[in-house]
Scaffold this active site. Sequence first.
Site, PDB file in Angstrom:
ATOM      1  CE  LYS A  47      -5.924   6.190 -13.663  1.00 54.70           C
ATOM      2  NZ  LYS A  47      -4.239   6.277 -13.498  1.00 54.70           N
ATOM      3  CD  GLU A  88     -11.867  -7.563 -10.647  1.00 60.54           C
ATOM      4  OE1 GLU A  88     -10.768  -8.498 -10.507  1.00 60.54           O
ATOM      5  OE2 GLU A  88     -11.670  -6.620 -11.319  1.00 60.54           O
ATOM      6  N   GLY A 118      -2.911   3.337  -9.028  1.00 55.67           N
ATOM      7  CA  GLY A 118      -3.937   2.943  -8.077  1.00 55.67           C
ATOM      8  C   GLY A 118      -3.485   2.892  -6.543  1.00 55.67           C
ATOM      9  NE  ARG A 119       2.061   0.202  -6.559  1.00 57.17           N
ATOM     10  CZ  ARG A 119       2.050  -0.081  -7.551  1.00 57.17           C
ATOM     11  NH1 ARG A 119       1.067  -0.275  -8.254  1.00 57.17           N
ATOM     12  NH2 ARG A 119       3.190   0.049  -8.368  1.00 57.17           N
ATOM     13  CD  GLU A 142      -0.787  -3.464  -7.523  1.00 57.74           C
ATOM     14  OE1 GLU A 142      -1.678  -4.342  -7.458  1.00 57.74           O
ATOM     15  OE2 GLU A 142      -1.144  -2.214  -7.560  1.00 57.74           O
ATOM     16  CG  HIS A 202      -3.166 -12.678  23.335  1.00 57.08           C
ATOM     17  ND1 HIS A 202      -3.046 -13.426  24.501  1.00 57.08           N
ATOM     18  CD2 HIS A 202      -3.057 -11.627  23.792  1.00 57.08           C
ATOM     19  CE1 HIS A 202      -2.962 -12.656  25.636  1.00 57.08           C
ATOM     20  NE2 HIS A 202      -2.981 -11.215  25.019  1.00 57.08           N
ATOM     21  CE  LYS A 216      -6.564  -5.769 -12.967  1.00 54.72           C
ATOM     22  NZ  LYS A 216      -6.307  -4.431 -13.110  1.00 54.72           N
TER      23      LYS A 216
END
Length: 558
Positions: free
Chosen positions: A214, A220, A276-277, A362, A393, A519
Amino acid sequence: MDAAPPTTAIDITATPEWQALADHHAQLRDRTLRELFADDPDRARRLTRQVADLVVDHSKHRVTDETLRLLLALAERAGLAGHTQAMFRGEHINVTEDRAVLHVALRAPAGSELVVDGQDVGADVHEVLDRMAAFAGRVRSGEWRGHTGKPIRAVVNIGIGGSDLGPAMAYTALRAFSGRGITARFVSNIDPTDFTEATRDLDPAETLFVVSSKTFTTLETLTNASVARDWLLAGLGGDQAAVAKHFVAVSTNTDAVREFGIDPDNMFGFWDWVGGRYSFMSAIGLSLMVAIGPEAYREMLAGAHAVDEHVRTAPLAENLPVLQGLVNVWYTDFFGAQTHAVLPYSQYLSRLPAYLQQLTMESNGKSVRWDGEAVTTATGEVYWGEPGTNGQHAFHQLLHQGTTLVPADFIGFGQPGPGIDQDGTTGEMHDLLMANMFAQSAVLAFGRTAEEVAADGTPAELVPHKVMPGNRPSTTILAPQLTPSVLGQLIAFYEHTVLTEGVIWQIDSFDQWGVELGKVMARQLAPALTSEQPTELDQDGSTVELVRTYRRLRGREA
């Protein structure tokens, strides 16, 4: 669901409705699902309902009609109906950032009228969607060519958090609809191996990068984007003009995008009312749209909108995401459950648990109410899971016989994926897959007593080891097939479940301040790791020693 939104937070645990639930729990906690089903032969039919294509079975939960009545009363005391309607109206329910919360607007049909802060949100959304569709069409048809004139064969999405998890999950889920003509890859981790492995077999001349940030400042993402630019230029002879033909941006920072070398005409924006999510159905989904095509993408949006409309219009007692959220609160706050398993019986949904981890944890991993006061009860759930029989399993042993109560969601489909033979061996495989899903939820719920185990001829010394306690709750969600529409429905279902829980706990489900401090510190620490000479650090002793050790391992300090 028309009601005024709440203006102040309350101590939900001090309400009569909470106390009534606590008293009810004391009476119900020792009752078993076997008893509940025996007492109510019609239970499965009554507690199975449908929203859009999703058939949701809540019958294997440790609840009675009285439990649900009390949970709904708690929702009314918390102001859930008013809060939900306030969200749909575009009011600023993200109180700590003073923002509207309008991921629901991303999938509203064209022509929907919603003005927020003087802006026609519906018009803005569809203007971007139309630009995305036009661009995706150009890439998919081969009209868009790379720097050397070759068509695009691979799209690499560079983002992190919601700019990665959503598109990556949805592409994996809908890969059967991609036509396979264009490969999609996703790079998020700042670990250089992530980028290296994602691009190892790609041709720079046929690769398009979608950089999703954004602000176009995410550490990152911008680091990976810079590495991608170097990779591209190294493969195409170093001509800087190549960047404009192989990079597009999903951002709102025109100056930073232009400085990077991306043509602002190839920048797709979104808005601060999209967290964001919650964002992959915005321009963040551009890589997905290129892969599956605009038509399938719009089908996904329509599926999500169908669930949105159910949530907006259905009474609380018939509102399936609301009931799911209330049941989750029941286990978290009255049974002390801390985790929640998501078990999709579809390999295509292998990334769904990771996506839901961010969506739920979050959003609701908070210890402060929206008024700044400390919460008075447990909040949030640790979401985790794996697809299908793989999990059986691996960790189902703990689900069945462990000492930890783990509510679970089983997700399955009546038909195998598109393009897979419905009959023959592959059809039988799907039947076996679903038989496993139904068996797992049944054994979790009803278990197997010592008498039943012994009746099978089990040696006495092994009987205790083969007893299945049962009484382990689960939701089962069935749909006809995993299509773009059904995926949209599933995502909206969980989004509204998150809202329900957050309102009960009186927390802001739409901020994420806990993500930010790390951050900031990372930016402060980076120079100390990379400088030629040791740097004095104003940090705790552990961090100082770890930095020294790292510098030594990198050969920067004797």
